[in-house]
Design a protein around this motif. Sequence first.
Motif, PDB file in Angstrom:
ATOM      1  N   ASP A 207       0.827  -1.195   0.000  1.00 19.32           N
ATOM      2  CA  ASP A 207       0.000   0.000   0.000  1.00 19.32           C
ATOM      3  C   ASP A 207       0.872   1.259   0.000  1.00 19.32           C
ATOM      4  OD1 ASP A 207      -2.738   1.177   0.329  1.00 19.32           O
ATOM      5  OD2 ASP A 207      -1.830   1.963   2.156  1.00 19.32           O
ATOM      6  N   PHE A 208       1.951   1.235   0.764  1.00 20.67           N
ATOM      7  CA  PHE A 208       2.885   2.366   0.815  1.00 20.67           C
ATOM      8  C   PHE A 208       3.551   2.577  -0.544  1.00 20.67           C
ATOM      9  CE2 PHE A 208       7.342   3.744   1.540  1.00 20.67           C
ATOM     10  CZ  PHE A 208       7.089   5.018   2.028  1.00 20.67           C
ATOM     11  N   ALA A 209       3.964   1.484  -1.199  1.00 17.98           N
ATOM     12  CA  ALA A 209       4.650   1.584  -2.490  1.00 17.98           C
ATOM     13  C   ALA A 209       3.746   2.181  -3.558  1.00 17.98           C
ATOM     14  CB  ALA A 209       5.131   0.198  -2.928  1.00 17.98           C
ATOM     15  N   VAL A 210       2.513   1.726  -3.608  1.00 17.04           N
ATOM     16  CA  VAL A 210       1.591   2.245  -4.621  1.00 17.04           C
ATOM     17  C   VAL A 210       1.252   3.704  -4.353  1.00 17.04           C
ATOM     18  CG1 VAL A 210      -0.725   2.000  -5.580  1.00 17.04           C
ATOM     19  CG2 VAL A 210       0.644  -0.026  -5.118  1.00 17.04           C
ATOM     20  N   GLY A 211       1.038   4.043  -3.081  1.00 20.45           N
ATOM     21  CA  GLY A 211       0.749   5.431  -2.741  1.00 20.45           C
ATOM     22  C   GLY A 211       1.893   6.356  -3.107  1.00 20.45           C
ATOM     23  N   ALA A 212       3.142   5.915  -2.859  1.00 28.69           N
ATOM     24  CA  ALA A 212       4.310   6.731  -3.193  1.00 28.69           C
ATOM     25  C   ALA A 212       4.427   6.917  -4.704  1.00 28.69           C
ATOM     26  CB  ALA A 212       5.574   6.076  -2.643  1.00 28.69           C
ATOM     27  N   THR A 213       4.125   5.872  -5.454  1.00 37.57           N
ATOM     28  CA  THR A 213       4.219   5.955  -6.919  1.00 37.57           C
ATOM     29  C   THR A 213       3.171   6.901  -7.493  1.00 37.57           C
ATOM     30  OG1 THR A 213       5.027   3.670  -6.973  1.00 37.57           O
ATOM     31  CG2 THR A 213       4.224   4.611  -9.039  1.00 37.57           C
ATOM     32  N   ILE A 214       1.943   6.784  -7.004  1.00 40.86           N
ATOM     33  CA  ILE A 214       0.864   7.642  -7.496  1.00 40.86           C
ATOM     34  C   ILE A 214       1.136   9.107  -7.142  1.00 40.86           C
ATOM     35  CG2 ILE A 214      -1.583   8.185  -7.242  1.00 40.86           C
ATOM     36  CD1 ILE A 214      -2.087   5.207  -6.835  1.00 40.86           C
ATOM     37  N   GLN A 215       1.637   9.328  -5.940  1.00 46.83           N
ATOM     38  CA  GLN A 215       1.888  10.682  -5.467  1.00 46.83           C
ATOM     39  C   GLN A 215       3.138  11.300  -6.092  1.00 46.83           C
ATOM     40  OE1 GLN A 215       2.508  11.008  -1.191  1.00 46.83           O
ATOM     41  NE2 GLN A 215       1.156  12.786  -1.103  1.00 46.83           N
ATOM     42  N   GLY A 216       4.050  10.440  -6.575  1.00 39.51           N
ATOM     43  CA  GLY A 216       5.299  10.944  -7.126  1.00 39.51           C
ATOM     44  C   GLY A 216       6.309  11.287  -6.056  1.00 39.51           C
ATOM     45  N   ASP A 217       6.255  10.559  -4.933  1.00 38.75           N
ATOM     46  CA  ASP A 217       7.187  10.780  -3.819  1.00 38.75           C
ATOM     47  C   ASP A 217       8.474  10.007  -4.127  1.00 38.75           C
ATOM     48  OD1 ASP A 217       8.402  11.351  -1.451  1.00 38.75           O
ATOM     49  OD2 ASP A 217       6.753  10.683  -0.181  1.00 38.75           O
ATOM     50  N   LEU A 218       9.414  10.646  -4.797  1.00 39.20           N
ATOM     51  CA  LEU A 218      10.580   9.957  -5.338  1.00 39.20           C
ATOM     52  C   LEU A 218      11.478   9.311  -4.279  1.00 39.20           C
ATOM     53  CD1 LEU A 218      11.600  12.222  -8.350  1.00 39.20           C
ATOM     54  CD2 LEU A 218       9.894  10.412  -8.191  1.00 39.20           C
ATOM     55  N   PRO A 219      11.757   9.944  -3.139  1.00 32.51           N
ATOM     56  CA  PRO A 219      12.548   9.229  -2.126  1.00 32.51           C
ATOM     57  C   PRO A 219      11.879   7.954  -1.656  1.00 32.51           C
ATOM     58  CG  PRO A 219      12.498  11.578  -1.659  1.00 32.51           C
ATOM     59  CD  PRO A 219      11.522  11.350  -2.748  1.00 32.51           C
ATOM     60  N   ALA A 220      10.552   7.979  -1.534  1.00 36.67           N
ATOM     61  CA  ALA A 220       9.831   6.781  -1.134  1.00 36.67           C
ATOM     62  C   ALA A 220       9.910   5.713  -2.230  1.00 36.67           C
ATOM     63  CB  ALA A 220       8.372   7.114  -0.828  1.00 36.67           C
ATOM     64  N   VAL A 221       9.793   6.127  -3.487  1.00 35.84           N
ATOM     65  CA  VAL A 221       9.902   5.182  -4.604  1.00 35.84           C
ATOM     66  C   VAL A 221      11.279   4.518  -4.612  1.00 35.84           C
ATOM     67  CG1 VAL A 221       9.943   4.977  -7.118  1.00 35.84           C
ATOM     68  CG2 VAL A 221       8.179   6.359  -6.006  1.00 35.84           C
ATOM     69  N   LEU A 222      12.320   5.312  -4.384  1.00 33.00           N
ATOM     70  CA  LEU A 222      13.674   4.757  -4.349  1.00 33.00           C
ATOM     71  C   LEU A 222      13.851   3.810  -3.167  1.00 33.00           C
ATOM     72  CD1 LEU A 222      15.941   7.768  -5.342  1.00 33.00           C
ATOM     73  CD2 LEU A 222      15.857   5.545  -6.470  1.00 33.00           C
ATOM     74  N   GLY A 223      13.284   4.164  -2.017  1.00 35.35           N
ATOM     75  CA  GLY A 223      13.364   3.274  -0.855  1.00 35.35           C
ATOM     76  C   GLY A 223      12.667   1.959  -1.111  1.00 35.35           C
ATOM     77  N   VAL A 224      11.516   2.015  -1.733  1.00 37.09           N
ATOM     78  CA  VAL A 224      10.772   0.800  -2.080  1.00 37.09           C
ATOM     79  C   VAL A 224      11.572  -0.045  -3.069  1.00 37.09           C
ATOM     80  CG1 VAL A 224       8.744  -0.043  -3.320  1.00 37.09           C
ATOM     81  CG2 VAL A 224       8.491   1.729  -1.572  1.00 37.09           C
ATOM     82  N   THR A 225      12.155   0.621  -4.072  1.00 34.15           N
ATOM     83  CA  THR A 225      12.961  -0.091  -5.066  1.00 34.15           C
ATOM     84  C   THR A 225      14.160  -0.773  -4.429  1.00 34.15           C
ATOM     85  OG1 THR A 225      12.320   1.501  -6.768  1.00 34.15           O
ATOM     86  CG2 THR A 225      14.261   0.152  -7.206  1.00 34.15           C
ATOM     87  N   LEU A 226      14.853  -0.041  -3.558  1.00 36.57           N
ATOM     88  CA  LEU A 226      16.029  -0.604  -2.895  1.00 36.57           C
ATOM     89  C   LEU A 226      15.661  -1.814  -2.065  1.00 36.57           C
ATOM     90  CD1 LEU A 226      19.038  -0.430  -2.099  1.00 36.57           C
ATOM     91  CD2 LEU A 226      18.370   1.124  -0.253  1.00 36.57           C
ATOM     92  N   PHE A 227      14.623  -1.694  -1.248  1.00 33.66           N
ATOM     93  CA  PHE A 227      14.257  -2.823  -0.401  1.00 33.66           C
ATOM     94  C   PHE A 227      13.790  -4.013  -1.234  1.00 33.66           C
ATOM     95  CE2 PHE A 227      11.236  -5.413   1.892  1.00 33.66           C
ATOM     96  CZ  PHE A 227      11.994  -5.743   3.017  1.00 33.66           C
ATOM     97  N   SER A 228      13.003  -3.763  -2.268  1.00 31.43           N
ATOM     98  CA  SER A 228      12.510  -4.860  -3.112  1.00 31.43           C
ATOM     99  C   SER A 228      13.664  -5.603  -3.766  1.00 31.43           C
ATOM    100  CB  SER A 228      11.557  -4.313  -4.183  1.00 31.43           C
ATOM    101  OG  SER A 228      10.459  -3.653  -3.592  1.00 31.43           O
ATOM    102  N   THR A 229      14.670  -4.847  -4.242  1.00 30.66           N
ATOM    103  CA  THR A 229      15.826  -5.486  -4.876  1.00 30.66           C
ATOM    104  C   THR A 229      16.638  -6.276  -3.856  1.00 30.66           C
ATOM    105  OG1 THR A 229      15.919  -3.587  -6.390  1.00 30.66           O
ATOM    106  CG2 THR A 229      17.793  -5.079  -6.397  1.00 30.66           C
ATOM    107  N   VAL A 230      16.834  -5.695  -2.658  1.00 33.72           N
ATOM    108  CA  VAL A 230      17.547  -6.422  -1.599  1.00 33.72           C
ATOM    109  C   VAL A 230      16.821  -7.715  -1.260  1.00 33.72           C
ATOM    110  CG1 VAL A 230      18.177  -6.348   0.842  1.00 33.72           C
ATOM    111  CG2 VAL A 230      18.660  -4.394  -0.615  1.00 33.72           C
ATOM    112  N   LEU A 231      15.500  -7.651  -1.200  1.00 34.62           N
ATOM    113  CA  LEU A 231      14.714  -8.845  -0.890  1.00 34.62           C
ATOM    114  C   LEU A 231      14.915  -9.929  -1.943  1.00 34.62           C
ATOM    115  CD1 LEU A 231      12.525 -10.074   1.001  1.00 34.62           C
ATOM    116  CD2 LEU A 231      10.824  -9.154  -0.593  1.00 34.62           C
TER     117      LEU A 231
END
Length: 313
Positions: A267-291
Motif C-alpha cells: 500500500d505504501f509503495a503504490v501510494g508513493a508511486t501515485i503521489q510521485g514521492d521519489l525518495p519513497a519510490v527509491l526506498g521501495v525499489t532498494l528494499f525490493s531489490t535487496v529482498l
Amino acid sequence: MIGFLLRRLVSGLVLLFVVTGGVFFLTYGTAVSIARNILGQNAAQDQVDAMNARLGLDRPLLEQYWSWLTGAVQGDLGNSFFTGEAISHSLSTRLPVTFSIVVVALLITVVVSSALGIAAAARGGLLDRVVQALVTLSYVFPVIILAIGMIYIFAVLLMWVPAIGFVPLLQSPTGWFASVILPAVTLSIAGIASLSSQIRGSMIDELKRDYVRTLRSRGVPEMSIMFKHALRNAASPALTTFSLLFIGLFGASFFIERIFALPGFGDFAVGATIQGDLPAVLGVTLFSTVLVVIVNMVVDVLQGWLNPKVRTR
C-alpha cells in the motif's frame, strides 16, 4: 562453498547498483518539475526555485545520486517530499504488516502444497484427479471474490476475526493472528496451485527413476523412499518455484492490503508511486531489490546443499 557464496554476493551487489541507479536517473532525471508537483501547478517560479534548493534538487544529477547512495549505505534513505517522514521509518512501520501476511501465507502454501503434491504423486488415480481439479479451480477463481466471501462469512456472520485492520504481534499474539489469517489464506490460494503442481510433477519423475525401484527391491519402506530419498531430490526444482512464489506473494500483497485495509508495504509503495514521492519510490525499489537478492541467495545455498553440482555454476 565460500567461493560460491562470494559470486552470488557480488552479482547481487551489482544488481542493486544497476537497479537503484537506473530508477534514480529515470525519476530524478526526467523533465518533470518535482517541486512544482509538490507546490501545485499554480506556484510562483520563485517558490519552485526555493523548494528545489531546499530539497537539493538544484544540484547536478550525479551529485544528487552520490548523496543518496552514500546515505543509503548508512541506512539513511532520505525523507518524504510530501510528509517529511524518514523513508526508513516509514518502511520499518509497514514491513511487519506485509511480512506477517506473507510468512503466514508461505507456511500455509508449503504445508498444503506438499501434502497435495506428494499425495497426488504417490496415490494417483482419483485422488490425483481431485487434486488437479482443485489446483485448476484455484487458478481461475477470482481472488477478490474469495476475499470478500471470507470477510462476509468469518468476519461479518461468524465474527471470528476482524474484517479490516492489523494488530501488532507484540501487542496481542491472538489479535495478530486474527488480523492476518484471512489475508494470508487469500494470498496463499494461487501459491498452493503453482507449488503443488511443481511438487507433484517432480515427485512423479523421481518415483519413476531406477534408484527408487532398486530401493523397493531391497525392501526399503515406502515412507522412507518417499520422504528420505525422492522428496529430497524433488526439492531442488521446487525451491526455484518457492523463491519465485515468495517474491510474487510479496508483490501481490498490495491487493490483499487494499481489500483488508492493512497499512503494509504494498500500500505504501503504490501510494508513493501515485503521489510521485521519489525518495519513497527509491526506498521501495532498494528494499525490493535487496529482498530478491537475499531470497535468491538463500535458495542458491539450499540448492547447493541439496545438489553439490550447483556450486560449480
